[in-house]
Design an enzyme around this catalytic site. Structure first.
Site, PDB file in Angstrom:
ATOM      1  N   GLU A 184      52.366  25.510 -17.300  1.00 13.86           N
ATOM      2  CA  GLU A 184      52.566  26.562 -18.310  1.00 13.86           C
ATOM      3  C   GLU A 184      53.890  27.296 -18.180  1.00 13.86           C
ATOM      4  O   GLU A 184      54.486  27.691 -19.189  1.00 13.86           O
ATOM      5  CB  GLU A 184      51.418  27.585 -18.239  1.00 13.86           C
ATOM      6  CG  GLU A 184      50.091  27.072 -18.788  1.00 13.86           C
ATOM      7  CD  GLU A 184      49.220  26.386 -17.754  1.00 13.86           C
ATOM      8  OE1 GLU A 184      49.735  26.014 -16.670  1.00 13.86           O
ATOM      9  OE2 GLU A 184      48.024  26.214 -18.013  1.00 13.86           O
ATOM     10  N   GLY A 200      45.551  23.557 -19.382  1.00 15.66           N
ATOM     11  CA  GLY A 200      44.107  23.733 -19.513  1.00 15.66           C
ATOM     12  C   GLY A 200      43.311  22.525 -19.053  1.00 15.66           C
ATOM     13  O   GLY A 200      42.150  22.658 -18.662  1.00 15.66           O
ATOM     14  N   GLU A 239      42.931  23.077 -15.565  1.00  7.71           N
ATOM     15  CA  GLU A 239      42.051  24.247 -15.386  1.00  7.71           C
ATOM     16  C   GLU A 239      40.570  23.880 -15.577  1.00  7.71           C
ATOM     17  O   GLU A 239      39.708  24.442 -14.910  1.00  7.71           O
ATOM     18  CB  GLU A 239      42.462  25.362 -16.343  1.00  7.71           C
ATOM     19  CG  GLU A 239      43.780  26.010 -15.890  1.00  7.71           C
ATOM     20  CD  GLU A 239      44.227  27.127 -16.809  1.00  7.71           C
ATOM     21  OE1 GLU A 239      44.234  26.906 -18.041  1.00  7.71           O
ATOM     22  OE2 GLU A 239      44.557  28.208 -16.296  1.00  7.71           O
ATOM     23  N   ALA A 256      46.288  23.028 -23.737  1.00 11.67           N
ATOM     24  CA  ALA A 256      46.203  23.683 -25.045  1.00 11.67           C
ATOM     25  C   ALA A 256      46.905  22.839 -26.106  1.00 11.67           C
ATOM     26  O   ALA A 256      47.957  22.236 -25.842  1.00 11.67           O
ATOM     27  CB  ALA A 256      46.853  25.055 -24.968  1.00 11.67           C
TER      28      ALA A 256
HETATM   29  N1  COA Z   1      49.147  19.599 -27.764  1.00 17.72           N
HETATM   30  C1  COA Z   1      49.225  18.936 -28.926  1.00 17.72           C
HETATM   31  N2  COA Z   1      49.581  17.645 -28.993  1.00 17.72           N
HETATM   32  C2  COA Z   1      49.860  17.022 -27.847  1.00 17.72           C
HETATM   33  C3  COA Z   1      49.791  17.661 -26.608  1.00 17.72           C
HETATM   34  C4  COA Z   1      49.410  19.025 -26.587  1.00 17.72           C
HETATM   35  N3  COA Z   1      49.261  19.717 -25.460  1.00 17.72           N
HETATM   36  N4  COA Z   1      50.138  16.779 -25.644  1.00 17.72           N
HETATM   37  C5  COA Z   1      50.398  15.621 -26.267  1.00 17.72           C
HETATM   38  N5  COA Z   1      50.228  15.769 -27.599  1.00 17.72           N
HETATM   39  C6  COA Z   1      50.432  14.778 -28.651  1.00 17.72           C
HETATM   40  C7  COA Z   1      51.909  14.454 -28.834  1.00 17.72           C
HETATM   41  O1  COA Z   1      52.525  15.424 -29.622  1.00 17.72           O
HETATM   42  C8  COA Z   1      51.842  13.087 -29.474  1.00 17.72           C
HETATM   43  O2  COA Z   1      51.503  13.232 -30.829  1.00 17.72           O
HETATM   44  P1  COA Z   1      52.517  12.697 -31.975  1.00 17.72           P
HETATM   45  O3  COA Z   1      52.532  11.206 -31.785  1.00 17.72           O
HETATM   46  O4  COA Z   1      51.892  13.137 -33.231  1.00 17.72           O
HETATM   47  O5  COA Z   1      53.842  13.346 -31.693  1.00 17.72           O
HETATM   48  C9  COA Z   1      50.626  12.475 -28.790  1.00 17.72           C
HETATM   49  O6  COA Z   1      49.854  13.545 -28.254  1.00 17.72           O
HETATM   50  C10 COA Z   1      51.028  11.565 -27.636  1.00 17.72           C
HETATM   51  O7  COA Z   1      51.862  12.300 -26.770  1.00 17.72           O
HETATM   52  P2  COA Z   1      53.297  11.777 -26.286  1.00 17.72           P
HETATM   53  O8  COA Z   1      54.122  12.951 -25.867  1.00 17.72           O
HETATM   54  O9  COA Z   1      53.887  10.875 -27.305  1.00 17.72           O
HETATM   55  O10 COA Z   1      52.868  10.894 -25.045  1.00 17.72           O
HETATM   56  P3  COA Z   1      53.602  10.737 -23.654  1.00 17.72           P
HETATM   57  O11 COA Z   1      52.767   9.782 -22.877  1.00 17.72           O
HETATM   58  O12 COA Z   1      55.044  10.458 -23.850  1.00 17.72           O
HETATM   59  O13 COA Z   1      53.496  12.194 -22.947  1.00 17.72           O
HETATM   60  C11 COA Z   1      52.425  14.218 -22.176  1.00 17.72           C
HETATM   61  C12 COA Z   1      52.244  12.783 -22.695  1.00 17.72           C
HETATM   62  C13 COA Z   1      51.018  14.830 -22.106  1.00 17.72           C
HETATM   63  C14 COA Z   1      53.058  14.186 -20.799  1.00 17.72           C
HETATM   64  C15 COA Z   1      53.320  15.018 -23.151  1.00 17.72           C
HETATM   65  O14 COA Z   1      52.811  14.875 -24.465  1.00 17.72           O
HETATM   66  C16 COA Z   1      53.335  16.489 -22.844  1.00 17.72           C
HETATM   67  O15 COA Z   1      54.078  16.932 -21.989  1.00 17.72           O
HETATM   68  N6  COA Z   1      52.527  17.291 -23.553  1.00 17.72           N
HETATM   69  C17 COA Z   1      52.484  18.721 -23.365  1.00 17.72           C
HETATM   70  C18 COA Z   1      51.580  19.049 -22.210  1.00 17.72           C
HETATM   71  C19 COA Z   1      51.626  20.517 -21.853  1.00 17.72           C
HETATM   72  O16 COA Z   1      52.666  21.126 -21.691  1.00 17.72           O
HETATM   73  N7  COA Z   1      50.433  21.083 -21.685  1.00 17.72           N
HETATM   74  C20 COA Z   1      50.265  22.438 -21.264  1.00 17.72           C
HETATM   75  C21 COA Z   1      49.938  23.300 -22.402  1.00 17.72           C
HETATM   76  S1  COA Z   1      49.793  24.973 -21.877  1.00 17.72           S
END
Ligand code: COA
Length: 262
Positions: A136, A113, A116, A68
């Protein structure tokens, strides 16, 4: 190209439609627009006889989908969050019940997601650089796109509880070990492998595949006796088909069958 919206690309290779989630700068996170674009695509495929298999993947090298869109989420009211969850749950049910196989080609991070979507697909090919997980609970919510139901059905209750309770991510090899991935491969081979698998499915009878998918999915949700009745009914549908006779003729004539889905 068979048409695209900015956040979801659609490309056809022979009888295979490749849907690419295209928000790579945001790790292909799922917002309302992306869910609606996916829904439109999936709905249009049900009665499209030219497409036999669907592949879902993510743009870029890093992410399948980070789940998400948490930036969008922060702007939503409680009711809008409910609407999002309702929308993704129904979308993933539509993917699962599509009358043709769906392959997720997991090309990187697949969290929440993202995992999922992979779970709602029939088959999962996972790149060595991928990580998957239902994370989540770390955000004080639970999987809402069917993850609490599909993960235990796929990998077993105990392992699913371990992964959902901790929000731990698994790499490609562990995904393969626990049955989350059908196959793992190097990143540069991922789409080739997915297309090869799709190509093998395209050699089969379309009605047979539709009925086999239905029999497996409906049958697994019931007792064996009822499941066998479902299989029997599904088999009966294949008997009066032109394709069944074509399969027998091709065998007799030592040639490849040409199936028409009739
Ligand atoms: N929603 C919105 N933006 C997201 C995102 C999400 N789920 N996951 C990553 N992004 C964005 C980051 O905010 C970043 O944007 P920014 O440069 O404007 O801040 C960009 O994508 C790159 O992500 P970043 O965190 O810098 O890369 P990373 O390689 O260090 O880490 C993840 C990648 C996916 C591991 C980390 O971003 C993360 O944990 N995201 C959340 C995932 C999550 O919890 N998903 C479940 C949702 S229910």
């Amino acid at each position: 190209m068979s048409g695209s919206q900015d956040n979801l690309l659609a490309e056809d290779r022979d009888q295979v439609r490749i849907l690419t989630m295209n928000r790579s700068e945001m790790m292909n996170a799922l917002n309302f627009d992306m869910l609606r674009a996916l829904k439109t695509q999936i709905e249009s495929l049900r009665f499209n006889k030219d497409i036999r298999v669907v592949i879902i993947t993510g743009a870029g090298q890093k992410a399948f989908s980070a789940g998400a869109d948490l930036k969008e989420r922060a702007t939503l009211t409680d009711i809008q969050v409910r609407e999002f969850i309702y929308t993704i749950r129904n979308l993933l049910t539509d993917i699962e019940s599509l009358n043709k196989p769906v392959i997720s080609a997991v090309n990187g991070v697949a969290l929440g997601g993202g995992t999922e979507i992979a779970l709602a697909s029939d088959l999962r090919i996972v790149s060595m650089n991928a990580t998957m997980g239902l994370t989540e609970t770390r955000l004080a919510i639970i999987p809402g796109g069917g993850g609490t139901q599909r993960l235990p059905r796929l990998i077993g209750r105990g392992k699913a509880k371990e992964l959902i309770f901790t929000g731990r991510r698994v790499g490609a090899e562990e995904a393969l070990d626990i049955g989350l991935a059908n196959k793992i491969c190097e990143p540069e081979e991922l789409m080739g492998e997915a297309i090869k698998l799709a190509g093998a499915i395209c050699e089969t009878g379309p009605i047979a595949i539709e009925q086999a998918k239905y029999a497996i999915d409906a049958g697994m949700e019931t007792d064996l006796h009822t499941g066998l009745a479902i299989e029997s009914n599904a088999y009966w549908i294949t008997i009066p088909t032109e394709d069944r006779l074509e399969g027998l003729a091709a065998f007799r004539e030592k040639r490849k069958p040409v199936y028409k889905g009739k």
